[in-house]
Design an enzyme around this catalytic site. Structure first.
Site, PDB file in Angstrom:
ATOM      1  N   ASN A  55       9.958   2.168   5.717  1.00 51.01           N
ATOM      2  CA  ASN A  55      10.407   3.523   5.991  1.00 51.01           C
ATOM      3  C   ASN A  55       9.239   4.598   5.822  1.00 51.01           C
ATOM      4  OD1 ASN A  55      13.376   2.823   6.058  1.00 51.01           O
ATOM      5  ND2 ASN A  55      12.854   2.025   4.258  1.00 51.01           N
ATOM      6  N   GLU A  56       8.433   4.727   7.229  1.00 54.79           N
ATOM      7  CA  GLU A  56       7.523   5.940   7.170  1.00 54.79           C
ATOM      8  C   GLU A  56       7.879   7.200   6.926  1.00 54.79           C
ATOM      9  OE1 GLU A  56       4.773   4.237   6.834  1.00 54.79           O
ATOM     10  OE2 GLU A  56       4.621   2.935   8.602  1.00 54.79           O
TER      11      GLU A  56
END
Ligand code: F6R
Length: 635
Positions: free
Chosen positions: A157-158
Site C-alpha cells: 500500500n503505497e
C-alpha cells in the site's frame, strides 16, 4: 502519560539489534500459536516478506526444531506478491516464504495462502475478492506481521492508499522498485505491479506487529510514530489501531524524539556529547553559526534546561565550537612532533601501522580516499585488507570483455591458449543462456573477482602502497554467488584474527556503514569486532594500543554531531580521490544491484564530503572543499 507517550502515538519496543527484536516477535507469535492450540483453536497469521522478517522466520524455524513448536493449527495469509510473477521465480514472495519458513515447519500446505502472481489479468479482481473472503472465513487475522517501506508503505500500500482499501492490484512506486531492485539484476526487471492486502484488511487484524531495522528506516519510523496520521505515510494509519506495536532496533528508533532530542521528553544528564548534539542540531535547524546562537535560541528550542545547568549561550556556544574545531585535523595518524591535548589521535607511536578494512574492493578509496592518501604521505605503514572479492558486482559484459582480452593476449604472444579459449567458450555459452539472477559458474566468479582485485591493486599503487601491504581476504561468507550472503562464520573470524595478529596495527579503519543495502558491510564489521573481542580476551599486548576508527560506506555519512575526526581535503585532493575511484572501471557507468541511489560512487562520495565541509562552515568553522568523517569505536 509520560513525556515520551505524548510524542509517540504508537507503542514502541526497542532492542539493541535486529536479532533480539526478531526473537521477541517470534516469541509473541509462538505464544499465540500455543495458547490457541491449548484452546483447540486455529491461529491465523498475516505474514510479510522482505529483508525485515527473515531473522524472525529463522527463529520460528529454530523453535519448531528445538522447542517442539508446532504449526499444525496455523493458517497463514501473506500480505502481497509481485504481479505478474511465476510462483517459483527467484524473487517471488511465494518462493521466499517456502524458503524461509514453510519448507522447514509442519504447517498443513492447504493452510498457506499467498496472492497468486500467476493469476490471469482478467481474473485478478475475482482472485482479490476471494482472498478477502478466505481471510473472513478463517475468522480474521489474529496477528499481522508487517515491515515498512522507506516511503512508509505497509504491504504494498503505497503513499496515497485509502484507509478503506482492500486486497487489490496496485502499481509500485518508483522508490519501491528502486529499493527492491537489489533482488533483481537491474531496475527494469522489477515488476511494476503487485497484489496486496489493503489498509482496511490490515487494520482489521486483531493485533499488529511492525518490525523495522537499520538506519534506512529511521526517518519513516519517526514520521509514522510521532507525526500526524496521513494516507501519505500509510504506516501512520496504524496509529488508529488499538493493538499495534512497533518493534525496532536502536538504529531505526534513533530519530524518535526521546533519542534525537531527549531533553524534550524529560529530565536528562547533560554529558558533553549530549550538549554537542543538542547545540549542533539546534544551530543547523535555526541556520546560524554556533557563535551567533543566543539565549533566546536556546529557550525557543527547548534547551532552557541547558542554560540553567551549564551557563549562558556564550559559554555553551564556545564549548561546542571548540569541540568541533578540535575534531578537524590534517593528521589522521596524529601529528608527529607536536603534542596537541585535544587532537583526535595520539602523537605516539610514530609512524603507526594502520590497517584499512575495505568490505568491497573500492570502499577504501570511495569512503576515505583522502585520509588513505594522507596516512601514506605522512609516513605511516598503511595496509589495506579487502574483505570480500566483490565478484557479484561485475557485469557479464565486463567479464567477457576481459576474457577476450586474455585470450587475445595469449594469441598475440604465441602462448598456447587452448585452455583459456575453452574457458572463454564455456563462459560465453553459459552467459548466453543465463537467466536473471542465475548463479555464475565458479570460473566466471573467479574471473570477476580477479578483475576487482586488479582494480584494487591499481588503486593502491596509485596511492603509493607497496604490494606486500595489500591483503585480499576473500572472506567465505560472501562467496554464495548470489546477493544473499551467509552469516559471519568461524573461518571469516579466523582469517581476520590471523591478519590482525600479523600486522599488529596501531590504527584500524573500518566501514561502520550499516545502511549498505546488501548487508555486506554489516557482516564485515561484525567479523572485525568479533576478531578484536577474541584477541583482546586472549590478552595480546599490541591491542592495548590499538584505536579503531569507523568510516561510513558509500551510502551515508555520520551525523555532524557525532563526528570525532574530520579530515579536510583541498580541491586537488578531491580530484586525486576522484581519479582513484575511476580506476574501479568495473564499477563505473553501470553496476548490477545498484541499490536505491542511481548516482555513481564518485558522485556520492564527493557530495557527501563537500556536504560535511559545508555543514562545518555553516556552523562557523573554516570552510574546506571537502571533508572525510570518522567516529571512534571503543572496545
Ligand atoms: C513485504 C511487504 C513490504 C515490506 C517493505 C520493507 O511483504 O509487504 O511492505 O515489508 O517493503 O521491505 P524490507 O523488509 O525488505 O525492508
Amino acid at each position: 502519560m509520560s513525556m515520551v507517550d505524548s510524542f509517540e502515538k504508537i507503542p514502541v519496543r526497542i532492542y539493541p539489534d535486529l536479532k533480539e527484536g526478531s526473537k521477541f516477535a517470534a516469541r509473541e507469535i509462538a505464544d499465540l500459536i500455543r495458547s490457541k492450540q491449548a484452546a483447540g483453536q486455529s491461529c491465523v497469521l498475516g505474514l510479510a516478506t522482505g529483508s525485515t522478517p527473515r531473522s524472525m522466520y529463522a527463529e520460528l524455524v529454530r523453535m519448531h526444531k528445538e522447542e517442539n513448536l508446532s504449526f499444525r493449527n496455523v493458517i497463514t495469509f501473506n500480505l502481497d506478491e509481485y504481479y505478474p510473477i511465476d510462483n517459483d521465480a527467484l524473487q517471488s514472495y511465494n518462493r521466499f516464504m517456502h524458503k524461509h519458513l514453510f519448507d522447514h515447519i509442519d504447517i498443513d500446505p492447504k493452510n498457506i495462502h499467498i496472492p497468486n502472481g500467476e493469476t490471469p489479468k482478467e481474473k485478478i479482481k475475482e482472485h482479490c475478492l476471494e482472498y478477502e473472503n478466505m481471510i473472513d472465513n478463517a475468522g480474521g487475522i489474529d496477528l499481522q506481521v508487517l515491515g515498512i517501506g522507506n516511503n512508509g508503505h505497509i504491504g504494498f500500500n503505497e503513499p496515497g492508499s485509502s484507509i478503506h482499501s482492500r486486497t487489490r492490484l496496485v502499481t509500485l512506486d518508483t522508490s519501491t522498485r528502486i529499493a527492491n531492485s537489489h533482488e533483481f539484476a537491474n531496475i527494469s526487471e522489477v515488476p511494476r505491479l503487485a497484489v496486496t492486502m489493503g489498509i482496511s484488511t490490515i487494520l482489521k487484524a486483531k493485533r499488529i506487529l511492525l518490525m523495522a531495522w537499520g538506519p534506512a528506516k529511521t526517518a519513516v519510523v519517526q514520521k509514522s510514530v510521532e507525526d500526524n496520521v496521513t494516507e501519505q505515510i500509510p504506516a501512520s494509519l496504524l496509529q488508529q489501531h488499538n493493538d499495534s506495536l512497533f518493534i525496532l532496533d536502536e538504529a531505526a528508533a534513533s530519530d524518535l524524539t526521546r533519542f534525537k532530542s531527549p531533553w524534550l521528553t524529560g529530565d536528562m544528564e547533560w554529558t558533553p556529547k549530549m550538549i554537542r548534539k543538542a547545540v549542533v542540531n539546534m544551530a543547523l535547524k535555526v541556520n546560524k553559526p554556533l557563535l551567533s546562537l543566543t539565549n533566546i535560541d536556546y529557550r525557543d528550542n527547548g534547551l532552557s534546561d541547558l542554560l540553567v545547568e551549564v551557563g549562558d549561550a556564550y559559554e555553551l556556544n564556545l564549548q561546542v565550537y571548540y569541540m568541533l574545531r578540535d575534531s578537524i585535523t590534517g593528521w589522521p595518524g596524529g601529528k608527529p612532533d607536536l603534542h596537541l591535548p585535544n587532537h583526535p589521535e595520539r602523537t605516539k607511536p610514530y609512524p603507526k601501522r594502520c590497517v584499512i578494512f575495505s568490505p568491497h574492493p573500492d570502499d577504501d578509496i570511495i569512503s576515505m580516499g583522502g585520509t588513505f592518501q594522507r596516512l601514506h604521505d605522512q609516513g605511516h605503514d598503511v595496509h589495506v585488507a579487502y574483505q570480500t572479492s566483490g565478484n557479484i558486482a561485475v557485469t557479464d559484459e565486463f567479464v567477457t570483455r576481459f576474457m577476450d582480452f586474455a585470450v587475445g593476449f595469449e594469441d598475440m604472444f604465441g602462448v598456447d591458449s587452448k585452455k583459456s579459449n575453452q574457458i572463454l567458450e564455456t563462459a560465453r555459452q553459459y552467459l548466453k543462456s543465463k537467466r536473471s539472477n542465475q548463479i555464475d559458474t565458479p570460473e566466471i566468479r573467479s574471473v570477476k573477482g580477479l578483475i576487482r582485485r586488479c582494480e584494487a591493486k591499481a588503486t593502491c599503487r596509485y596511492v603509493g602502497i607497496k604490494d606486500e601491504n595489500i591483503h585480499f581476504q576473500n572472506l567465505p561468507f560472501y562467496e554464495t554467488g548470489t546477493i544473499e550472503k551467509k552469516p559471519m562464520g568461524e573461518e571469516d573470524v579466523k582469517l581476520t584474527m590471523e591478519l590482525l595478529r600479523k600486522i599488529k596495527p596501531h590504527q584500524i579503519y573500518c566501514a561502520g556503514d550499516l545502511a549498505d543495502p546488501h548487508g555486506t558491510h554489516k557482516v564485515c564489521l561484525d567479523i572485525i569486532f568479533e576478531s578484536l573481542r577474541r584477541i583482546k580476551e586472549a590478552g595480546d599486548d599490541w591491542i592495548k594500543d590499538c584505536w579503531v576508527w569507523l568510516y561510513k560506506g558509500a551510502w551515508q555519512e555520520w551525523d555532524l554531531s557525532e563526528i570525532e575526526m574530520a579530515i579536510p581535503m583541498s580541491p586537488d585532493q578531491v580530484m586525486k580521490k576522484r581519479f582513484g575511484i575511476f580506476i574501479h572501471q568495473s564499477q563505473k557507468d553501470m553496476v548490477p544491484f545498484q541499490g536505491s541511489d542511481s548516482r555513481e560512487f564518485w558522485q556520492r562520495a564527493e557530495d557527501r564530503n563537500s556536504n560535511t565541509a559545508n555543514l562545518y562552515a555553516q556552523l562557523g568553522l573554516t570552510k574546506y572543499a571537502a571533508m572525510e568523517a570518522f567516529v571512534r569505536w571503543h572496545f
